[in-house]
Design an enzyme around this catalytic site. Structure first.
Site, mmCIF file in Angstrom:
data_model
loop_
_atom_site.group_PDB
_atom_site.id
_atom_site.type_symbol
_atom_site.label_atom_id
_atom_site.label_comp_id
_atom_site.label_asym_id
_atom_site.label_seq_id
_atom_site.Cartn_x
_atom_site.Cartn_y
_atom_site.Cartn_z
ATOM 1 N N ARG A 37 0.888 -1.168 0.008
ATOM 2 C CA ARG A 37 0.027 -0.104 -0.018
ATOM 3 C C ARG A 37 0.761 1.302 0.004
ATOM 4 O O ARG A 37 0.613 2.015 -0.593
ATOM 5 C CB ARG A 37 -0.961 -0.072 1.178
ATOM 6 C CG ARG A 37 -2.027 -0.802 0.750
ATOM 7 C CD ARG A 37 -3.263 -1.065 2.292
ATOM 8 N NE ARG A 37 -4.267 -1.597 1.825
ATOM 9 C CZ ARG A 37 -5.294 -2.091 2.567
ATOM 10 N NH1 ARG A 37 -5.077 -1.877 3.908
ATOM 11 N NH2 ARG A 37 -6.309 -2.725 2.194
ATOM 12 N N LYS A 198 -16.131 -19.205 3.758
ATOM 13 C CA LYS A 198 -17.707 -19.324 3.936
ATOM 14 C C LYS A 198 -18.518 -18.532 2.988
ATOM 15 O O LYS A 198 -18.318 -17.429 2.365
ATOM 16 C CB LYS A 198 -17.855 -18.404 5.290
ATOM 17 C CG LYS A 198 -17.290 -19.074 6.448
ATOM 18 C CD LYS A 198 -17.877 -18.463 7.803
ATOM 19 C CE LYS A 198 -17.617 -19.358 8.952
ATOM 20 N NZ LYS A 198 -17.764 -18.662 10.163
ATOM 21 N N GLY A 355 -9.005 -9.287 0.806
ATOM 22 C CA GLY A 355 -8.227 -10.264 1.790
ATOM 23 C C GLY A 355 -7.203 -11.217 1.666
ATOM 24 O O GLY A 355 -6.132 -10.631 1.036
ATOM 25 N N GLY A 378 -11.719 -5.137 1.786
ATOM 26 C CA GLY A 378 -13.382 -5.033 1.886
ATOM 27 C C GLY A 378 -13.876 -4.367 0.736
ATOM 28 O O GLY A 378 -14.978 -4.493 0.246
HETATM 29 C C1 3PG Z 1 -8.719 -2.111 4.727
HETATM 30 O O1 3PG Z 1 -7.609 -2.420 5.354
HETATM 31 O O2 3PG Z 1 -9.397 -3.050 4.258
HETATM 32 C C2 3PG Z 1 -8.682 -0.635 4.701
HETATM 33 O O3 3PG Z 1 -7.822 0.127 5.104
HETATM 34 C C3 3PG Z 1 -10.303 -0.272 5.428
HETATM 35 O O4 3PG Z 1 -9.796 -0.666 6.948
HETATM 36 P P1 3PG Z 1 -11.263 -0.977 7.781
HETATM 37 O O5 3PG Z 1 -11.804 -2.211 7.241
HETATM 38 O O6 3PG Z 1 -10.857 -1.029 9.188
HETATM 39 O O7 3PG Z 1 -12.421 0.141 7.397
HETATM 40 MG MG MG Z 2 -10.274 -4.525 6.620
#
Ligand code: 3PG
Ligand code: MG
Length: 397
Positions: A37, A198, A355, A378
């Protein structure tokens, strides 16, 4: 991309440029263990800095719930960022108020400053207008380069974009471009690979994908639920028995949308969930009561590879097996390497994200062969679900 203003449209010289970045990087004590990142935002920071803008970084870290705490401080990340950037990065211990204002007042054109974790203030996640106004005071323009945080309607990702002239940074642009090519306006046929443990966490995603893609390959633990829904005995495998009807509904939806579903035909099975557990390959019809499915088998790999050779676009989220336990990474590795090879040959556009996916593809040595690897977790999933991402919407001119 035409609906977004980009850095090409921004007057940067002498401006205080508030840049939202995602510095939510994995850390081991104060060491960054994966700098992807950080690497991705460097072009945006360099462009603003070289054009004489003052680069003021807004970012979150972790999920602090009760104000400032040492574990969630961005301070160690400032040092790592400075190393990668090859330029000093100053740090302010608050992202608003006098501390932030004083640090900004000291900046020369081209300097870079990181402000402390925006989530140390409750107003961030609430998108509180008073907090938004505090942030907006610190800058002349706003640049969002954090696609991976764009699924959050927070003050620093969404609210502020309505208060200052707002632009997409180059990572944001690249992510949107890659994702649009993969799913919104793809070259067909399109295949999606969805793995992971899942079904329950990916229901909306599967429901949306069957409407959009031509072939949907289901792998990982969630495939077991689908196999069970077709009446197969999956032994001790991970399986969400309460979701068998849901799985059948998804299969029905796929048939209606003329989306071909591919499930494993064979599997690597073992009696223990551990690396190098004694295992065998079997057709999915012959899993014994005390066995669990930990990976797809060679027939499935060959079948998926054959299908992959005929598609033009691939979207990948989630591993096929328990990839963290060798040899149950074999299926994931084989299909990932095939995708990377086809991409290198110019026959496939491949996009992956979310993920565990990136670590699985890195482990397979295949990530570099993909057209684009999203840094989003996410946000990538929500985009696959067909949801509007508030941080992206707020940038539309
Ligand atoms: C992540 O790591 O997916 C993003 O930085 C968002 O983080 P969060 O899920 O804590 O909002
Ligand atoms: Mg996250």
């Amino acid at each position: 991309m035409s609906q977004f203003k980009t850095l090409d449209h921004a007057q940067l010289s002498g401006q205080r440029v508030l840049v939202r970045v995602d510095l939510n990087v994995p850390m081991d004590a104060s060491r960054v263990t994966d700098a992807t990142r950080i690497e991705r935002i460097l072009p945006t920071l360099r462009e603003i800095s070289s054009k004489g803008g003052k680069v003021i970084l807004l970012a979150h870290f972790g999920r602090p719930k009760n104000g400032p705490d040492v574990e969630n401080s961005l301070k160690p990340v400032a040092a790592a960022l400075s190393q990668h950037l090859g330029q000093p990065v100053a740090f302010a211990s608050d992202c608003m108020g006098e501390v932030a204002a004083a640090a900004i007042a000291k900046m020369q054109n081209g300097d870079v400053l990181l402000l402390e974790n925006t989530r140390f203030h409750k107003g961030e996640e609430k998108n509180d207008p008073a907090f938004v106004a505090e942030l907006a005071k610190l800058g002349d323009i706003f640049v969002n380069d954090a696609f991976s945080a764009a699924h959050r309607a927070h003050a620093s990702t969404e609210g502020i974009a309505h208060k200052l002239p707002a632009f997409a940074g180059s990572t944001m642009q690249q992510e949107l471009d890659a994702l649009t090519k993969a799913l919104d306006a793809p070259e067909r046929p399109v295949m999606a690979v969805v793995g992971g443990a899942k079904v329950s966490s990916k229901l909306e995603l599967l429901g949306n994908l069957v409407k959009k893609v031509d072939i949907l390959v289901i792998g990982g633990g969630m495939a077991n639920t689908f196999l069970a829904a077709q009446g197969k005995d999956v032994g001790k495998s991970l399986c969400e028995k309460d979701l068998l009807d849901t799985a059948r509904d998804i299969l029905k939806g796929a048939a209606e949308a003329k989306c071909e579903i591919i499930l494993p035909v064979d599997a690597a099975v073992a009696k223990e969930f551990k690396a190098h557990a004694a295992s065998r390959f079997t057709d999915v019809d012959h899993v014994l009561a005390d066995e669990m499915i930990l990976d797809i088998g060679p027939k499935s790999v060959a079948f998926i590879e054959g299908k992959l050779a005929g598609v033009k676009t691939l979207v990948w989220n989630g591993p096929f097996g328990a990839f963290e336990l060798p040899p149950f990474d074999t299926g994931t590795n084989a299909v990932a390497q095939a995708a990377a090879r086809l991409t290198r040959e110019g026959r496939l556009l491949s996009v992956a994200g979310g993920g565990d996916t990136v670590s699985a593809l890195n482990q397979a040595g295949a990530a570099e062969g993909f057209t684009y690897i999203s840094t989003a977790g996410g946000a990538f999933l929500e985009w696959l679900e067909g949801k509007v991402l508030p941080g992206v919407e707020a940038l539309r001119a």
